[in-house]
Design an enzyme around this catalytic site. Structure first.
Site, PDB file in Angstrom:
ATOM      1  N   ASN A   1       2.383   2.731   3.770  1.00 24.20           N
ATOM      2  CA  ASN A   1       0.944   2.763   4.026  1.00 24.20           C
ATOM      3  C   ASN A   1       0.517   1.403   4.564  1.00 24.20           C
ATOM      4  OD1 ASN A   1      -1.852   2.721   3.881  1.00 24.20           O
ATOM      5  ND2 ASN A   1      -1.982   3.688   1.884  1.00 24.20           N
TER       6      ASN A   1
ATOM      7  N   HIS B   1      -3.784   9.368   8.891  1.00 28.97           N
ATOM      8  CA  HIS B   1      -3.492   8.124   8.186  1.00 28.97           C
ATOM      9  C   HIS B   1      -2.209   8.319   7.391  1.00 28.97           C
ATOM     10  CE1 HIS B   1      -3.574   4.744   5.581  1.00 28.97           C
ATOM     11  NE2 HIS B   1      -4.169   5.321   4.567  1.00 28.97           N
TER      12      HIS B   1
ATOM     13  N   CYS C   1      -8.861   1.947   5.200  1.00 27.11           N
ATOM     14  CA  CYS C   1      -7.831   2.689   5.942  1.00 27.11           C
ATOM     15  C   CYS C   1      -8.393   3.550   7.060  1.00 27.11           C
ATOM     16  CB  CYS C   1      -7.023   3.555   4.975  1.00 27.11           C
ATOM     17  SG  CYS C   1      -6.203   2.621   3.671  1.00 27.11           S
TER      18      CYS C   1
END
Length: 378
Positions: free
Chosen positions: A335, A305, A126
Site C-alpha cells: 500500500n 487503490h 490514499c
C-alpha cells in the site's frame, strides 16, 4: 473535448523487502501476509526522498530521461517526449512531503525546471490522486471553456502534471504487525492535456465520510522549542507542545500514544477500514459510471487503490464483476497511499491492457474518510 492522459510513470525505491524479511521485526511470515493482503514485497526508501521519487516518476510520465535521480527504478508510458516547459500546472497529492515550506509541488517544479507551471500540494490521503486529477481537470476546463463563453480572462492550462509520492515507511510503526506488513514507498505520475476533439475525463465523483471512530489517524509532531506559556514569555519554558494533548484527545489517541514511544505513526483499525473501503469502492464506481450515462459493461478496466487485495476482491463481488476486470499491482508494492492508483495505471498501460478508446475507472478510498472515482477514455 476534455483532459486526456498523454503520459504516465511510476518509480520505486531500490530496497525491496520480502514478506519473510519482516520476521526480523514482528511475528509474521509470507503465508500470513499473502493470504490477508495479497502482498509479497514492498519497496522502502533509505536515501530516496519523497521529491526524488516524484522526480523519477514525473520524468517517466514526461517521457524524458532523468538527468537527476537516474538510479531510481522507473516505468514509463508515453508516446513521445513532453516538453517540461509546456506544463502549466503541478498538483502534488501526498501525506509525506519532505518539507512544509516549500510545498512538495514547488520543490519538484524547481528541480525539474517546470518554468511555466503553478504548483501546489493537496492532502486527501490514499484518495489523493483521484482528488488531484479531478481538481486539475476542473481547472483546465474552467480556463479553456469559461473564457470563451463569458469573456473571463484566465491563464489557459493546457497541460497538467499530477504526481503522488509517498514514504509511508517514515510513518509506520515497524513493531506493530497489523500495519507494518501493509505499507511501502513509491511514486506515480500522470500528464493531462486539454484537447478539443477527445473526451478524456468523462466523469468524476468525490465524497467525504466522517471518521467517527478515528479508524485511521496520524498526528503531526511539532518539536521546535517554545519559550511561551499561557502567561507569556518564559525563556526556560518546556519545549512540549501543550496543544498536542488536545489533538490526541480529539483523535482518541491518548492511550495509544501513551503506550508507544512514537507519536507520529499511522494507527489503523483494520476491521473498520476494511468495512468502509469495500463499500466505498463499489459505491464510487457505481456513482461515476451512472454519472457518465454508461454501464459497467462499458468499462474495460478498473484501477483501484492498491490497499489490500481482499478489499479489491470484496468490491468486485459487490459489483458482480470478475476480478480480471481490476488491475492488481499490490503484490510487489504494498500500500503506497496516494501513489497506488497512478502506479497501477502505469502498470496497466505498460502491460498493454488498454487501447485507445477504452474506458477506465480509477477509484480510491482513504483517511478522512475520503473516497472517489474518475471515469476516463484512454
Amino acid at each position: 473535448m476534455g483532459a486526456v492522459i498523454i503520459g504516465c510513470g511510476k518509480s520505486t525505491p531500490n530496497l525491496e523487502i520480502e514478506n519473510d524479511d519482516l520476521k526480523a521485526l514482528v511475528d509474521t511470515n509470507d503465508e500470513w501476509i499473502r493470504t490477508r493482503t495479497g502482498i509479497g514485497s514492498r519497496h522502502i526508501s533509505v536515501d530516496e526522498t519523497t521529491e526524488a521519487l516524484a522526480y523519477a516518476a514525473s520524468a517517466a510520465a514526461l517521457g524524458m530521461s532523468a538527468s537527476k535521480h537516474s538510479d531510481i527504478a522507473s516505468i514509463s508510458y508515453c508516446a513521445e517526449p513532453i516538453d517540461p516547459e509546456s506544463i502549466d500546472l503541478v498538483i502534488f497529492p501526498t501525506i509525506t512531503p519532505d518539507s512544509i515550506v516549500p510545498s512538495a509541488a514547488a520543490a519538484l517544479k524547481k528541480d525539474m525546471r517546470l518554468q511555466n507551471a503553478i504548483a501546489f500540494d493537496i492532502n486527501a490521503a490514499c484518495t489523493g490522486f483521484i482528488y488531484g486529477i479531478s481538481v486539475a481537470e476542473s481547472m483546465m476546463a474552467a480556463s479553456n471553456l469559461a473564457a470563451a463563453q463569458n469573456g473571463c480572462k484566465r491563464s489557459k492550462i493546457k497541460r497538467a502534471l499530477i504526481v503522488c509520492s509517498e514514504r509511508l515507511s517514515r510513518l509506520t510503526d515497524w513493531n506493530e504487525r497489523g500495519t507494518c506488513v501493509l505499507f511501502g514507498d513509491g511514486a506515480g505520475a500522470a500528464v493531462l492535456e486539454w484537447r478539443d476533439d477527445e473526451p478524456g475525463i468523462i466523469a468524476t465523483y468525490m465524497r467525504n465520510d466522517d471518521d467517527d471512530t478515528n479508524a485511521l489517524t496520524c498526528p503531526n509532531n511539532f518539536t521546535a522549542p517554545q519559550p511561551f506559556t499561557k502567561d507569556g514569555i518564559d525563556a526556560s519554558a518546556s519545549d512540549v507542545d501543550e496543544a498536542a494533548d488536545e489533538v490526541d484527545a480529539f483523535f482518541d489517541l491518548v492511550d495509544a500514544i501513551g503506550s508507544s514511544s512514537d507519536r507520529q505513526v499511522i494507527r489503523m483499525d483494520g476491521q473498520a477500514v476494511f468495512k468502509f473501503a469495500g463499500k466505498a469502492m463499489a459505491s464510487c464506481v457505481e456513482h461515476v459510471v451512472e454519472q457518465a450515462g454508461l454501464a459497467l459493461d462499458d468499462i474495460k478496466l478498473i484501477v483501484p487503490h492498491q490497499a489490500n487485495e481482499r478489499i479489491i476482491r470484496f468490491a468486485a463481488k459487490r459489483l458482480s464483476m470478475d476480478i480480471e476486470a481490476f488491475q492488481l499491482s499490490i503484490e510487489d508494492t504494498g500500500n503506497t497511499s496516494s501513489s497506488g492508483v497512478p502506479m497501477a495505471l502505469t502498470d496497466a498501460l505498460a502491460q498493454g491492457k488498454l487501447e485507445r478508446g477504452d474506458k477506465v475507472v480509477l477509484v480510491a478510498f482513504g483517511g478522512g474518510l475520503t473516497s472517489g472515482a474518475v471515469l476516463l477514455e484512454i
